[in-house]
Design an enzyme around this catalytic site. Structure first.
Site, PDB file in Angstrom:
ATOM      1  N   LYS A 112      46.105  33.280  49.385  1.00 14.77           N
ATOM      2  CA  LYS A 112      46.370  33.413  47.943  1.00 14.77           C
ATOM      3  C   LYS A 112      46.162  34.870  47.502  1.00 14.77           C
ATOM      4  CE  LYS A 112      41.614  32.004  47.137  1.00 14.77           C
ATOM      5  NZ  LYS A 112      40.735  30.845  47.202  1.00 14.77           N
ATOM      6  N   ARG A 167      34.647  22.594  38.719  1.00 13.28           N
ATOM      7  CA  ARG A 167      35.740  23.504  38.376  1.00 13.28           C
ATOM      8  C   ARG A 167      37.048  22.734  38.519  1.00 13.28           C
ATOM      9  NH1 ARG A 167      36.685  28.842  41.985  1.00 13.28           N
ATOM     10  NH2 ARG A 167      37.214  27.156  43.404  1.00 13.28           N
ATOM     11  N   TYR A 170      34.708  63.357  33.409  1.00 14.56           N
ATOM     12  CA  TYR A 170      34.549  62.797  32.058  1.00 14.56           C
ATOM     13  C   TYR A 170      33.098  62.434  31.803  1.00 14.56           C
ATOM     14  CZ  TYR A 170      39.609  62.076  31.568  1.00 14.56           C
ATOM     15  OH  TYR A 170      40.948  62.241  31.456  1.00 14.56           O
TER      16      TYR A 170
END
Ligand SMILES: *Cc1c(COP(=O)(O)O)cnc(C)c1O
Length: 348
Positions: free
Chosen positions: A33, A125, A244
């Protein structure tokens, strides 16, 4: 000078052979998958040829996978309409029944259909309750077209070998009245608990050479190497900041290499300072914030040149399990998250 992912065919070969060594009595369902856990279906031939079955989550993944394999394909999410059932049958796939609402669709099949039934043994689930499972078996006994090949379940805590839920879930599974084959184990159980192997094992992550546990495992070989080129090299003085937010400040003079990979390629933005990066075989450290296209790396006094290749994960210095710790995530998420901008190819 694009970032590249190399997928080692010999590593895949080794890992599926290891899966067979761990569970010699069981058939292997290779979990492919999410585009083969981010490795790309077109680059995992050893798994496609050596598995007994292949499994994906979605119908569109079955369609794509069918172009690469004639093996039985297991559709984990099952079907939600007569139309999807029809498509699944045309693609010759095995359908998982995991929600009781799917039962009438399957029971009304007018063609032969092989199914797996998924039972919820505690993960909550997907899966039928034990009672719904009984009901489904009784209903489907009236449907001559339906072959219940396997009853499966999935562990919630397989990567924690001592977790009490493992024994509890196994107990629930063992109490079911099953007149079919059985399947419970993912990679973690395959590698740690022969009592869960049953007829079909369902390895995913280990086939890609990644340990289901937090630490790398010498019995597996990492299949993916993620690389990107050095685009610039500069000297830093003590006190100079990088990137940054200026989150890295050199505490002594050092050399900094800028590499052409960033979160736009799937190298996570929250990877921490100090994460290992391998440049021309030498272990270096991520320094400063990850940007969209670039990272900056403290290479100390190593001699590094523009065009040298950095390995972000997948060599001995950079096991993806370790990188996952620096990114506060799992290796699963890192390997499946490499973006479409990265150039994938098969390697020996
Ligand atoms: C993805 C998946 C697996 C494989 O799990 P790994 O931890 O990658 O081995 C097994 N069973 C089911 C139902 C899955 O969805």
């Amino acid at each position: 000078m694009q970032a590249k992912a190399f997928i080692s065919q010999s590593a895949l070969q080794h890992n599926i052979a290891q899966a067979k060594n761990f569970a010699p009595q069981s058939k292997i369902v290779a979990m492919v998958k999410a585009n083969a856990y981010g490795h790309h279906i077109e680059h995992i031939e050893p798994l496609l040829t050596q598995a007994d079955l292949l499994a994906v989550s979605e119908l569109f993944e079955v369609k794509r996978l069918r172009q690469f394999s004639d093996k039985p394909i297991l559709l984990l999410s099952g079907v939600y309409s007569a139309k999807e059932l029809d498509q699944a049958q045309q693609l010759d796939c095995i359908v998982v029944l995991h929600a009781i609402e799917q039962l009438p669709i399957i029971a009304n099949s007018r063609q032969k259909l092989t199914i797996w039934i998924k039972v919820d043994t505690g993960m909550h689930r997907l899966g039928l309750t034990p009672k719904q499972y009984q009901q489904a078996v009784e209903t489907l006994a009236q449907s001559p077209h339906i072959n219940i090949q396997v009853v499966m379940s999935h562990f919630a805590c397989a990567d924690e070998t001592d977790h009490p839920m493992n024994a509890q879930q196994l107990e629930v599974f063992n109490q079911l009245e099953i007149h079919a084959k059985k399947s419970m184990a993912n990679s973690a159980m395959l590698m740690s608990n022969p009592g869960t192997h049953f007829d079909y094992v369902r390895p995913g992550i280990m086939l890609y050479g990644v340990s289901p546990f937090a630490m790398p495992d010498a019995q597996l070989k990492a299949a993916m190497q993620l690389q990107a080129p050095v685009l610039a090299v500069r000297q830093l003085e003590a006190g100079e900041a990088v990137g940054y937010g200026a989150t890295f400040v050199a505490d002594k003079p050092t050399t900094l290499a800028t590499i052409g990979i960033g979160y736009g390629d799937g190298y996570p933005r929250h990877m921490k300072n100090g994460a290992p990066v391998s440049i021309a075989g030498k272990l270096c450290q991520l320094a400063g914030r990850v940007s969209m296209d670039l990272i900056t790396v403290d290479v100390g006094n190593a001699s590094v040149n523009i065009g040298d290749q950095a390995t972000l994960w997948g060599d001995n210095n950079t096991p993806v399990e370790l990188l996952a710790q620096y990114a506060d995530t799992t290796a699963y998420e890192l390997i499946t998250g490499v973006s479409a901008r990265v150039n994938f190819s098969s390697a020996p």
